[in-house]
Design an enzyme around this catalytic site. Structure first.
Site, PDB file in Angstrom:
ATOM      1  N   ASP A  32       0.861  -1.209   0.094  1.00 31.27           N
ATOM      2  CA  ASP A  32       0.069  -0.145   0.077  1.00 31.27           C
ATOM      3  C   ASP A  32       0.825   1.540   0.037  1.00 31.27           C
ATOM      4  O   ASP A  32       1.737   1.284   0.955  1.00 31.27           O
ATOM      5  CB  ASP A  32      -0.761   0.000   1.192  1.00 31.27           C
ATOM      6  CG  ASP A  32      -2.016   0.821   1.308  1.00 31.27           C
ATOM      7  OD1 ASP A  32      -1.871   2.105   0.650  1.00 31.27           O
ATOM      8  OD2 ASP A  32      -3.350   0.480   1.290  1.00 31.27           O
ATOM      9  N   LEU A  34      -0.103   4.096   1.033  1.00 27.26           N
ATOM     10  CA  LEU A  34      -0.757   4.935   1.977  1.00 27.26           C
ATOM     11  C   LEU A  34      -1.198   6.254   1.559  1.00 27.26           C
ATOM     12  O   LEU A  34      -1.417   7.348   2.221  1.00 27.26           O
ATOM     13  CB  LEU A  34       0.290   5.094   3.116  1.00 27.26           C
ATOM     14  CG  LEU A  34       0.865   3.815   3.928  1.00 27.26           C
ATOM     15  CD1 LEU A  34       1.587   4.040   5.024  1.00 27.26           C
ATOM     16  CD2 LEU A  34      -0.509   2.920   4.395  1.00 27.26           C
ATOM     17  N   ASP A  57       4.236   2.404  -4.095  1.00 24.02           N
ATOM     18  CA  ASP A  57       3.204   2.734  -5.209  1.00 24.02           C
ATOM     19  C   ASP A  57       3.294   1.700  -6.347  1.00 24.02           C
ATOM     20  O   ASP A  57       4.405   1.426  -6.875  1.00 24.02           O
ATOM     21  CB  ASP A  57       3.618   4.090  -5.808  1.00 24.02           C
ATOM     22  CG  ASP A  57       2.490   4.743  -6.592  1.00 24.02           C
ATOM     23  OD1 ASP A  57       2.037   3.815  -7.251  1.00 24.02           O
ATOM     24  OD2 ASP A  57       2.537   5.888  -6.832  1.00 24.02           O
ATOM     25  N   TYR A 145     -14.986   5.710 -13.444  1.00 25.70           N
ATOM     26  CA  TYR A 145     -14.457   4.740 -12.438  1.00 25.70           C
ATOM     27  C   TYR A 145     -15.219   3.504 -12.975  1.00 25.70           C
ATOM     28  O   TYR A 145     -14.501   2.323 -12.835  1.00 25.70           O
ATOM     29  CB  TYR A 145     -15.286   5.008 -11.003  1.00 25.70           C
ATOM     30  CG  TYR A 145     -15.055   4.043  -9.993  1.00 25.70           C
ATOM     31  CD1 TYR A 145     -13.812   3.853  -9.351  1.00 25.70           C
ATOM     32  CD2 TYR A 145     -16.155   3.309  -9.683  1.00 25.70           C
ATOM     33  CE1 TYR A 145     -13.767   2.729  -8.302  1.00 25.70           C
ATOM     34  CE2 TYR A 145     -15.980   2.291  -8.582  1.00 25.70           C
ATOM     35  CZ  TYR A 145     -14.911   2.168  -7.874  1.00 25.70           C
ATOM     36  OH  TYR A 145     -14.829   1.168  -6.813  1.00 25.70           O
TER      37      TYR A 145
HETATM   38  P1  NAD Z   1      -9.445   2.736   0.290  1.00 26.02           P
HETATM   39  O1  NAD Z   1      -9.229   4.123  -0.548  1.00 26.02           O
HETATM   40  O2  NAD Z   1      -9.852   2.767   1.570  1.00 26.02           O
HETATM   41  O3  NAD Z   1      -8.316   1.791  -0.240  1.00 26.02           O
HETATM   42  C1  NAD Z   1      -7.750   1.704  -1.431  1.00 26.02           C
HETATM   43  C2  NAD Z   1      -6.165   1.567  -0.805  1.00 26.02           C
HETATM   44  O4  NAD Z   1      -5.289   1.431  -1.796  1.00 26.02           O
HETATM   45  C3  NAD Z   1      -5.855   2.774   0.021  1.00 26.02           C
HETATM   46  O5  NAD Z   1      -5.126   2.169   1.401  1.00 26.02           O
HETATM   47  C4  NAD Z   1      -4.508   3.545  -0.808  1.00 26.02           C
HETATM   48  O6  NAD Z   1      -3.418   3.878  -0.276  1.00 26.02           O
HETATM   49  C5  NAD Z   1      -4.223   2.277  -1.592  1.00 26.02           C
HETATM   50  N1  NAD Z   1      -3.782   2.415  -2.993  1.00 26.02           N
HETATM   51  C6  NAD Z   1      -4.232   3.409  -4.002  1.00 26.02           C
HETATM   52  N2  NAD Z   1      -3.435   3.589  -5.092  1.00 26.02           N
HETATM   53  C7  NAD Z   1      -2.400   2.989  -4.714  1.00 26.02           C
HETATM   54  C8  NAD Z   1      -1.195   2.675  -5.513  1.00 26.02           C
HETATM   55  N3  NAD Z   1      -1.006   3.081  -6.846  1.00 26.02           N
HETATM   56  N4  NAD Z   1      -0.122   1.942  -5.070  1.00 26.02           N
HETATM   57  C9  NAD Z   1      -0.587   1.318  -3.772  1.00 26.02           C
HETATM   58  N5  NAD Z   1      -1.544   1.758  -3.073  1.00 26.02           N
HETATM   59  C10 NAD Z   1      -2.708   2.395  -3.573  1.00 26.02           C
HETATM   60  O7  NAD Z   1     -10.948   2.333  -0.727  1.00 26.02           O
HETATM   61  P2  NAD Z   1     -11.962   1.308  -0.270  1.00 26.02           P
HETATM   62  O8  NAD Z   1     -13.420   1.654  -0.225  1.00 26.02           O
HETATM   63  O9  NAD Z   1     -11.162   0.518   0.870  1.00 26.02           O
HETATM   64  O10 NAD Z   1     -11.687   0.305  -1.696  1.00 26.02           O
HETATM   65  C11 NAD Z   1     -11.191  -1.007  -1.630  1.00 26.02           C
HETATM   66  C12 NAD Z   1     -11.498  -1.369  -3.060  1.00 26.02           C
HETATM   67  O11 NAD Z   1     -12.744  -1.831  -3.087  1.00 26.02           O
HETATM   68  C13 NAD Z   1     -10.993  -0.605  -4.321  1.00 26.02           C
HETATM   69  O12 NAD Z   1     -10.692  -1.413  -5.192  1.00 26.02           O
HETATM   70  C14 NAD Z   1     -12.430  -0.171  -4.846  1.00 26.02           C
HETATM   71  O13 NAD Z   1     -12.392   0.381  -5.941  1.00 26.02           O
HETATM   72  C15 NAD Z   1     -13.338  -1.183  -4.196  1.00 26.02           C
HETATM   73  N6  NAD Z   1     -14.776  -0.803  -4.225  1.00 26.02           N
HETATM   74  C16 NAD Z   1     -15.196  -0.112  -3.100  1.00 26.02           C
HETATM   75  C17 NAD Z   1     -16.588   0.146  -2.818  1.00 26.02           C
HETATM   76  C18 NAD Z   1     -17.153   0.733  -1.482  1.00 26.02           C
HETATM   77  O14 NAD Z   1     -18.031   1.104  -1.476  1.00 26.02           O
HETATM   78  N7  NAD Z   1     -16.060   1.330  -0.622  1.00 26.02           N
HETATM   79  C19 NAD Z   1     -17.599  -0.487  -3.711  1.00 26.02           C
HETATM   80  C20 NAD Z   1     -17.043  -1.305  -4.924  1.00 26.02           C
HETATM   81  C21 NAD Z   1     -15.572  -1.363  -5.011  1.00 26.02           C
END
Ligand code: NAD
Length: 314
Positions: A32, A34, A57, A145
């Site tokens: 992550d 972060l 990243d 998205y």
């Molecule tokens: P979140 O932003 O809390 O988690 C995403 C994580 O990915 C974060 O910790 C961020 O630091 C990390 N990240 C982002 N870009 C990065 C990169 N280039 N390299 C390394 N780390 C990176 O979001 P979330 O709500 O926990 O979503 C998690 C997953 O579930 C995502 O794929 C999101 O698209 C999917 N999703 C979420 C929802 C929802 O309702 N929350 C719905 C459908 C799908």
């Protein structure tokens, strides 16, 4: 016990997944950057020696060798901001499509056989069949998205069929709960903390969608991956009902102990460009495996709001 990687494991859903994997005895490596995740979400597991954090990243190099010997990658890292994605698509193209390609390439070169991917209801666009089954078509996303996630699904399909991997693709409804830092509940709580007397609601407040509490989502994710075994396994994950945005506002106002809050609607059936005003997913495919949804949208919202306000959740 399994050695697995969770990309995005310090984020909202990812850190709950890490909790569950650690609880069942798996060895977990989190990758992550972060950028949106929080170290504190998994700090207890790191301190206990149960989780290793690779702060990196995915768009840069240096993290790939963390996949050595790994049996399963849960790929959750992404830019999850649907609204911002339609205003400035660049981050979504990179952090969703390109990052997924790079994860799949690293899996291929390190011989990792299984990927679990978090996709979204938004791949269905403005579906005309509701509840929407996995077989619905044409898949016509109305947000950048949704388009990016659909492209990721296609890449995963090609890598699974072309390079001997197996894939699990989960199309989520709105996932909510403790540690969430984006979405409608976060938005309303922040606005009401700033100005307790009024609340701006994007759209007409009648957008009606399905919500699922995050721990129930994690149970469904792990159930599906342990109980299906095709080359590519696609499942909707959500609750069997829905709730409208104004009802969510009412719950938050009540739980914050506020009264006489003036709602100000920005108008229009969509909250923003790319918003899908009506969404509920059919979950029969998952139920046919033996999974039982144990929480509905309203209860999910109530549990999430209480957790996000730091109240005890029964
Ligand atoms: P979140 O932003 O809390 O988690 C995403 C994580 O990915 C974060 O910790 C961020 O630091 C990390 N990240 C982002 N870009 C990065 C990169 N280039 N390299 C390394 N780390 C990176 O979001 P979330 O709500 O926990 O979503 C998690 C997953 O579930 C995502 O794929 C999101 O698209 C999917 N999703 C979420 C929802 C929802 O309702 N929350 C719905 C459908 C799908």
């Amino acid at each position: 016990m399994m050695l697995c990687v969770v990309t995005g494991g310090a984020g909202f859903i990812g850190s709950h997944l890490v909790d569950a994997l650690v609880a069942r005895g798996d060895r977990v490596v989190v990758i992550d950057s972060l950028v949106n995740g929080e170290h504190r979400n998994i700090a207890g597991h790191i301190d206990a020696g149960r989780v290793t954090l690779v702060k990196a990243d995915l768009l840069l190099d240096g993290w790939q060798d963390a996949l050595t010997g790994v049996e399963r990658v849960y790929h959750l890292a992404a830019d999850p901001d649907v609204r911002q994605g339609s205003l400035t698509p660049d981050s979504q193209i990179h952090n969703n499509i390109l990052a997924t390609y790079r994860v799949l390439e690293a899996m291929r070169t390190h011989g990792v056989p299984a990927v679990v991917f978090t996709s979204t209801s938004t791949v269905y666009g403005d579906a005309t069949i509701i509840p929407t089954p996995e077989s619905y078509n044409p898949l016509e996303p109305v947000s950048v998205y949704g388009a990016c996630k659909l492209a990721c699904e296609a890449l995963i399909s090609a890598y699974c069929h072309g390079f001997g991997m197996k894939g699990w693709v989960y199309r989520f409804a709105n996932i909510i709960g403790e540690r969430s830092n984006h979405g409608v509940i976060t938005d309303f709580i922040k606005k009401l903390q700033d100005r307790p007397g009024e609340l701006e609601i994007l759209g007409d407040g009648r957008q009606t969608k399905s919500y699922l509490e995050v721990k129930a989502c994690i149970r469904a994710m792990l159930f599906a991956v342990e109980n299906s075994d095709d080359v590519l396994n696609i499942f909707n994950i959500g609750s069997e009902d829905w709730v409208d945005v104004t009802t969510i506002a009412d719950i938050i106002v009540r739980e914050m102990g506020l009264s006489h809050v003036q709602y100000r609607f920005t108008g229009g059936e969509r909250g923003w460009v790319g918003d899908v005003p009506r969404m509920q997913l059919a979950v029969e495919k998952l139920k046919a495996l033996g999974w039982q949804p144990d929480v509905g949208s309203l209860e999910s919202v109530e549990v999430a709001v209480r957790a996000m306000l730091g109240k005890a959740v029964s």
